[in-house]
Design an enzyme around this catalytic site. Structure first.
Site, PDB file in Angstrom:
ATOM      1  N   CYS A 116      34.249  49.636  50.631  1.00  0.00           N
ATOM      2  CA  CYS A 116      33.474  48.935  51.527  1.00  0.00           C
ATOM      3  C   CYS A 116      34.510  48.086  52.345  1.00  0.00           C
ATOM      4  CB  CYS A 116      33.043  47.801  50.373  1.00  0.00           C
ATOM      5  SG  CYS A 116      34.231  46.771  49.047  1.00  0.00           S
ATOM      6  N   ASN A 169      43.308  46.506  34.109  1.00  0.00           N
ATOM      7  CA  ASN A 169      43.638  46.821  35.434  1.00  0.00           C
ATOM      8  C   ASN A 169      43.314  48.418  35.745  1.00  0.00           C
ATOM      9  OD1 ASN A 169      45.033  47.592  37.855  1.00  0.00           O
ATOM     10  ND2 ASN A 169      46.270  45.866  37.651  1.00  0.00           N
ATOM     11  N   ALA A 170      42.293  48.427  36.657  1.00  0.00           N
ATOM     12  CA  ALA A 170      41.777  49.945  36.876  1.00  0.00           C
ATOM     13  C   ALA A 170      43.133  50.807  37.243  1.00  0.00           C
ATOM     14  CB  ALA A 170      40.843  50.085  37.905  1.00  0.00           C
ATOM     15  N   ASP A 202      34.676  52.461  42.888  1.00  0.00           N
ATOM     16  CA  ASP A 202      33.966  51.349  43.485  1.00  0.00           C
ATOM     17  C   ASP A 202      34.803  50.149  43.579  1.00  0.00           C
ATOM     18  OD1 ASP A 202      32.166  50.049  45.566  1.00  0.00           O
ATOM     19  OD2 ASP A 202      31.045  49.488  43.881  1.00  0.00           O
ATOM     20  N   ASP A 234      36.577  47.212  34.327  1.00  0.00           N
ATOM     21  CA  ASP A 234      36.817  45.887  35.530  1.00  0.00           C
ATOM     22  C   ASP A 234      37.593  44.758  34.838  1.00  0.00           C
ATOM     23  OD1 ASP A 234      34.708  45.095  37.634  1.00  0.00           O
ATOM     24  OD2 ASP A 234      35.788  43.670  36.946  1.00  0.00           O
ATOM     25  N   SER A 235      38.456  44.479  35.834  1.00  0.00           N
ATOM     26  CA  SER A 235      39.373  43.524  35.166  1.00  0.00           C
ATOM     27  C   SER A 235      38.977  41.838  34.959  1.00  0.00           C
ATOM     28  CB  SER A 235      40.565  43.213  36.297  1.00  0.00           C
ATOM     29  OG  SER A 235      39.803  42.866  37.355  1.00  0.00           O
TER      30      SER A 235
HETATM   31  N1  SAH Z   1      30.589  48.765  41.409  1.00  0.00           N
HETATM   32  C1  SAH Z   1      30.099  47.460  41.348  1.00  0.00           C
HETATM   33  C2  SAH Z   1      30.790  46.365  42.283  1.00  0.00           C
HETATM   34  C3  SAH Z   1      32.545  46.502  42.249  1.00  0.00           C
HETATM   35  S1  SAH Z   1      33.088  45.150  43.206  1.00  0.00           S
HETATM   36  C4  SAH Z   1      28.606  47.254  41.330  1.00  0.00           C
HETATM   37  O1  SAH Z   1      27.961  48.277  41.977  1.00  0.00           O
HETATM   38  O2  SAH Z   1      28.149  46.301  41.080  1.00  0.00           O
HETATM   39  C5  SAH Z   1      34.695  45.466  42.678  1.00  0.00           C
HETATM   40  C6  SAH Z   1      35.158  45.027  41.347  1.00  0.00           C
HETATM   41  O3  SAH Z   1      36.411  45.309  40.972  1.00  0.00           O
HETATM   42  C7  SAH Z   1      35.046  43.657  40.799  1.00  0.00           C
HETATM   43  O4  SAH Z   1      33.909  43.494  39.442  1.00  0.00           O
HETATM   44  C8  SAH Z   1      36.400  43.243  40.480  1.00  0.00           C
HETATM   45  O5  SAH Z   1      36.198  42.322  39.171  1.00  0.00           O
HETATM   46  C9  SAH Z   1      36.965  44.495  39.974  1.00  0.00           C
HETATM   47  N2  SAH Z   1      38.441  44.498  40.146  1.00  0.00           N
HETATM   48  C10 SAH Z   1      39.159  43.881  41.103  1.00  0.00           C
HETATM   49  N3  SAH Z   1      40.300  44.411  40.988  1.00  0.00           N
HETATM   50  C11 SAH Z   1      40.558  45.188  40.024  1.00  0.00           C
HETATM   51  C12 SAH Z   1      41.529  45.838  39.070  1.00  0.00           C
HETATM   52  N4  SAH Z   1      42.839  45.896  39.582  1.00  0.00           N
HETATM   53  N5  SAH Z   1      41.092  46.524  38.140  1.00  0.00           N
HETATM   54  C13 SAH Z   1      39.978  46.459  37.580  1.00  0.00           C
HETATM   55  N6  SAH Z   1      38.925  45.842  38.234  1.00  0.00           N
HETATM   56  C14 SAH Z   1      39.196  45.201  39.377  1.00  0.00           C
END
Ligand code: SAH
Length: 405
Positions: free
Chosen positions: A348, A282-283, A308, A251-252
């Site tokens: 979502c 960054n994913a 997700d 996660d970022s």
């Molecule tokens: N899977 C989680 C919910 C994910 S919500 C659960 O079930 O609880 C989306 C997440 O993506 C958030 O935590 C946000 O911090 C993260 N995020 C947003 N952009 C991102 C990126 N570019 N790289 C990594 N994480 C990111």
């Protein structure tokens, strides 16, 4: 003429607005309002079509693009009493449906006939969102608090504020705060997994409750080396870990990962010797490096990957860009999955339909030269009901698929 405290004034809607209501929707956009003379922000209104034929009773916003949210096809004599009844109904609706959890959505706005009100329960703390002028009004707040307290006996009730929503509704700024009691943090258990909850921190109202049933579903198929991308506080990672040899969450957000780590500590017994690690990155960059590194022999392989991401399409205009984003992520994940591997992939974004999403996934599989077999095509948990004639109530997609060569 000034409006007296109890007068219900009339809003006239265009033929297009009336057609929408007759089709079972509950919103009328501002562009379909013909007249709303003297109507106060957030008030209860009588809705009529352009010929004056009554269509029912609604809540009015003077500021949002959604000017009208219908409450009833009939007149409403006592709005606070109706609110209280609908809260009681929402609670009763969930009794036979919600299982194995101390955290769930108690009220989901339009889907519980309470437009603008969201209530989430985390153990004995309730987290409230009041998203419209009507729900923000003092007598309405009082009715909501009274009913929730009488039915659920919470230790505390917290109001979560999204400043952007208040701005769109032309409501004065307000910060998230306790409305009742003192307690602001707790732990809760869902599907046997323990989580921390800090009511005044985090995204949404604390956890992604809409994924609750998908966590349990995905856990049935997960195995081996697992990557949970966009893991937030570890919802999928912690559910999947007991079935997997090693889980990496990405996660970022550092604060989210810190909580993920605390959540892992809460579940020591469940996790046993299983290894979990959290990577702040960054994913998009990380998946690119992992799937197609400069030295091909360093390419990573996994048995299970969860994707997700946050909503990529905030409006219809973003649809193409969003689908490109989803495709890039899914393509890279598919390249990294071993034969027999499991992909759990979510969206979502309401604006990305289930068929758009499946089509994107099929196209990613073709490009990755992999074959996908669908195991489950899922949506949001049952405490986030979907109303068939209000498409906006259905937003979450969660596809679980098996990958072969
Ligand atoms: N899977 C989680 C919910 C994910 S919500 C659960 O079930 O609880 C989306 C997440 O993506 C958030 O935590 C946000 O911090 C993260 N995020 C947003 N952009 C991102 C990126 N570019 N790289 C990594 N994480 C990111």
């Amino acid at each position: 003429m000034p409006q007296s405290a109890h007068a219900v004034l009339t809003v006239k809607v265009s033929p297009r607005g009336a057609t929408r209501l007759k089709a079972g929707h509950v919103w009328v956009y501002r562009s379909d309002i013909v007249s709303a003379d003297d109507v106060l922000p957030g008030s209860l209104v009588r809705v009529v079509d352009h010929r004056g034929k009554p269509l029912g009773t609604a809540l009015y916003s003077s500021s949002s693009q959604i000017a009208i949210r219908m409450l009833s096809p009939d007149a409403i004599a006592d709005f606070p009493a109706l609110l209280r009844q609908r809260i009681a109904d929402a609670i009763a609706y969930r009794e036979p449906l919600v299982r194995d959890t101390e955290a769930y959505r108690v009220v989901f706005s339009e889907a519980d006939f309470l437009p603008g009100l969201i209530v989430d329960r985390y153990d004995d703390i309730l987290s409230l969102q009041l998203l419209t002028q009507a729900m923000d009004a003092e007598p309405v707040r009082q009715a909501i608090l009274t009913e929730l307290t009488a039915r659920l006996h919470p230790a505390s009730i917290i109001e979560r504020v999204d400043p952007r929503v208040r701005e769109l509704e032309s409501l004065p700024p307000r910060s998230s705060r306790l409305l009742l009691g003192e307690k602001t943090s707790t732990t809760f258990t869902m599907n046997g997994v323990h989580f921390r909850f800090d009511a005044l921190e985090g995204q949404k109202t604390g956890a992604f409750l809409d994924q609750r049933e998908n966590y349990a579903a995905a856990a049935q198929y997960a195995h081996g080396d697992t990557l949970d991308v966009f893991c937030y506080q570890g919802g999928f990672a912690l559910h999947l870990a007991p079935r997997c040899s090693h889980v990496t969450g990405v996660d970022s957000s550092r604060p989210a990962l810190e909580i993920a780590d605390q959540n892992a500590a809460l579940n020591e017994e469940l996790l046993g010797q299983n290894e979990l690690e959290w990577i702040e990155a960054n994913a998009f960059d990380l998946l690119k490096d992992y799937a197609s590194p400069a030295r091909p022999q360093e390419a990573r392989r996994y048995d299970t990957i969860v994707l997700d991401p946050p909503a990529f399409a905030k409006s219809k205009r973003d649809l193409d860009a969003a689908l490109r984003g989803y495709k890039e992520l899914n393509l890279r994940a598919l390249k990294m999955l071993r034969p027999g591997g499991i992909l759990v992939t979510c969206s979502c974004s309401y604006h990305v339909s289930q068929s758009d999403f499946l089509e994107m996934l099929g196209s990613a599989a073709l490009d990755a030269h992999r074959t996908l077999r669908l195991i489950e095509v899922r949506g949001q948990a049952k405490d986030h009901p979907v109303l068939l004639n209000i498409p906006e109530t259905s937003y979450l997609k969660c596809v679980i698929a098996s990958v072969s060569e």
